[in-house]
Design an enzyme around this catalytic site. Structure first.
Site, short mmCIF file in Angstrom:
data_model
loop_
_atom_site.label_atom_id
_atom_site.label_comp_id
_atom_site.label_asym_id
_atom_site.label_seq_id
_atom_site.Cartn_x
_atom_site.Cartn_y
_atom_site.Cartn_z
N GLY A 42 -59.85 -37.05 -43.21
CA GLY A 42 -59.03 -38.35 -42.50
C GLY A 42 -60.14 -39.27 -42.55
N HIS A 43 -60.09 -40.43 -43.34
CA HIS A 43 -61.07 -41.29 -43.66
C HIS A 43 -60.14 -42.77 -43.04
CE1 HIS A 43 -63.48 -38.66 -46.92
NE2 HIS A 43 -63.26 -38.23 -45.60
N GLN B 269 -65.79 -34.17 -45.27
CA GLN B 269 -66.25 -33.24 -44.25
C GLN B 269 -67.59 -33.45 -44.09
OE1 GLN B 269 -63.87 -31.47 -46.73
NE2 GLN B 269 -62.43 -32.18 -45.29
N ASP C 42 -66.35 -36.77 -40.19
CA ASP C 42 -66.11 -38.08 -39.40
C ASP C 42 -67.38 -39.05 -39.13
OD1 ASP C 42 -63.44 -36.94 -39.40
OD2 ASP C 42 -63.99 -35.90 -37.42
N LYS D 288 -67.36 -42.05 -43.39
CA LYS D 288 -67.42 -42.15 -44.63
C LYS D 288 -66.55 -43.06 -45.32
CE LYS D 288 -66.59 -37.82 -44.99
NZ LYS D 288 -66.80 -37.34 -43.27
#
Ligand code: GDP
Ligand code: IMO
Ligand code: MG
Length: 432
Positions: free
Chosen positions: A40-41, A226, A13, A16
């Site tokens: 989750g991007h 990650q 988080d 990225k």
């Protein structure tokens, strides 16, 4: 022609998605190489927010090719939902824009069930705090040589043979170990043959396409998920994810040779967050931690969980430089630190009276270290409208300088807000 890898430097988080979206401007191919929909991007373009779990963050540029490499694990239902959502937002993704490796493993319904049942069965001190998406059990099957792959969807007979064996084993585990309801072969088979029909045209050989692209002079961007401290080997094991998150896996996770990588950018949040359990030496339990959490909107993009917050950890930063061979840093969320009178940074740890300068591999030691802090002066004014380096307050420049000197790595990108435009691109890794 360049190939650039982007990885998370901390516990995920770091921003990225935002930086990949920005760098996509200079790339032709964007490649995910590990993880699954535990990621989750988040991207913000013209005020509109997009969150991607599986599809590479480059998808918003209409003329770019997105690839999902063999190292990724794919939940086809989630992938189709993501494609459907993009369609409702006016973006129809066709097979000439997205290629999924036939060697990527499938996250099956029983993987999520085992993941959640296992977590529920652990005591509070043992829980990993997984995303519950079946990541650990799916990679377990892959390494145990009993996984089912994307390519198997195209061979219904082989798919069914593998499914029957897997279901027998998983039902034993679900029933006897966890007291959960069993799964049914026919039901899963029907669902997955439906997925196969919808996804067949997207499945192919990612390694071959990347090689052709490289030879044709295409710029390639590898999007890590990650972060370094969640790496299955080098992270705070067992409080990690189940894949190698470090830059080396960009090659094995996509079928691309290491000699063709030109730059590795570590995305680093200006402070630290962690979601899920496990050691976090610079974690704050006071009002400052709450301020960072609130100002940084630190809620998980996948699970909505509140993220734990703390100061920047120089030990973690140096680990990231070493493990990934970082050529540059993208420092994100610098704006969140505005208004802090003092900014603390951990420059080493102390453990049982001794100085430690890398994250200990023993989990009890990692949980027992005490950070040794240096205090830097903060700045008052908001910086989210700053558009060039010179306009940053001197204290913010000093903070960047401290990071560069401490990590011996240049800060190539500074991010001062979630929007694509709120970025200072000091050195473009594609133009080095
Ligand atoms: P990822 O998993 O590394 O892609 O990061 P996430 O998307 O899970 O979390 C990063 C969050 O920070 C998202 O909500 C982004 O929109 C937001 N973000 C990214 N860069 C910045 C920044 O420079 N400043 C602020 N305030 N928010 C940012
Ligand atoms: P992005 O790509 C932050 C964490 C989980 C848990 C541990 C194991 O958005 O940075 P898993 O479901 O992978 O078995 O969970 O890893 N985790 C993440 N934390 N960002 C992520 O992805 C994460 N993906 C997994 O919270 O602690
Ligand atoms: Mg995230």
């Amino acid at each position: 022609m360049s190939s650039v890898v982007v990885v998370g430097s901390q516990w995920g988080d770091e921003g990225k998605g935002k930086i990949v979206d920005l760098l996509t401007n200079y790339a032709d191919y964007i490649v995910r190489f590990q993880g699954g929909n535990n990621a989750g991007h988040t991207l913000v373009v013209d005020g509109q927010q997009f969150i991607f779990h599986l599809i590479p963050s480059g998808i918003l540029y209409a003329d770019k090719m997105c690839l999902i490499g063999n190292g990724v694990i794919v939940d086809p239902g989630v992938l189709l939902e993501e494609l459907d959502k993009l369609k409702t937002q006016g973006l129809e993704v066709t097979a000439d824009r997205l290629l999924i490796s036939d060697k990527a493993h499938l996250i099956m319904p029983y993987h999520g069930m085992v993941d959640r049942a296992r977590e529920a069965s652990l005591s509070s001190g043992e829980k990993i705090g997984t995303t519950g998406r079946g990541i650990g059990p799916c990679y377990t099957d892959k390494v145990g040589r009993s996984g089912i792959r994307m390519g198997d969807l195209l061979d219904p007979e082989l798919f069914k043979e593998k499914l029957v064996v897997a279901v027998e084993e998983k039902n034993f585990l679900l029933d006897k170990k966890y007291g959960a309801d069993p799964v049914e072969v026919d039901h899963i088979y029907g669902t997955f043959m439906d997925y196969a029909e919808q996804l067949a045209s997207f499945i192919g050989d990612v390694s071959v396409l990347l090689d052709e692209g490289r030879r044709a002079g295409k710029n390639i961007l590898f999007e890590g998920a990650q972060g370094t401290q969640l790496d299955i080997d080098h992270g705070t094991y067992p409080f990690v994810t189940s894949s190698n998150t470090i830059a080396g896996n960009a090659c094995s996770g996509s079928g691309f040779g290491p000699t063709h990588i030109d730059a590795v950018i570590g995305i680093m949040k200006a402070y630290t967050t962690r979601v899920g359990s496990g050691p976090f030496p610079t974690e704050l339990f006071d009002a400052t931690g709450e301020q960072l959490q609130e100002k940084g909107c630190e809620f998980g993009a996948t699970t909505g969980r509140r993220r734990r917050c703390g100061w920047l950890d120089g030990v973690v930063a140096r680990d990231a430089v070493r493990l990934n061979g970082l050529t540059g840093i993208a420092l994100t969320k610098l704006d969140v630190l505005s208004g802090q009178p003092i900014i603390r940074v951990a420059s080493s740890y102390e453990l049982h009276g001794k100085k430690v300068s890398a994250m200990p591999s023993n989990i009890k030691d990692a949980a027992a270290v005490t950070p040794i802090y240096q205090d830097l002066e903060g700045w008052k004014d908001d910086i989210d409208t700053v558009q060039e380096f010179d306009a940053l307050p001197q204290q913010a420049k000093d903070y960047l300088k401290w990071i560069e000197e401490y990590t011996e790595t240049p800060v190539d990108i500074v991010s001062v807000g979630p929007d694509r435009e709120k970025t200072l691109l000091l050195n473009n890794p594609f133009e080095k």
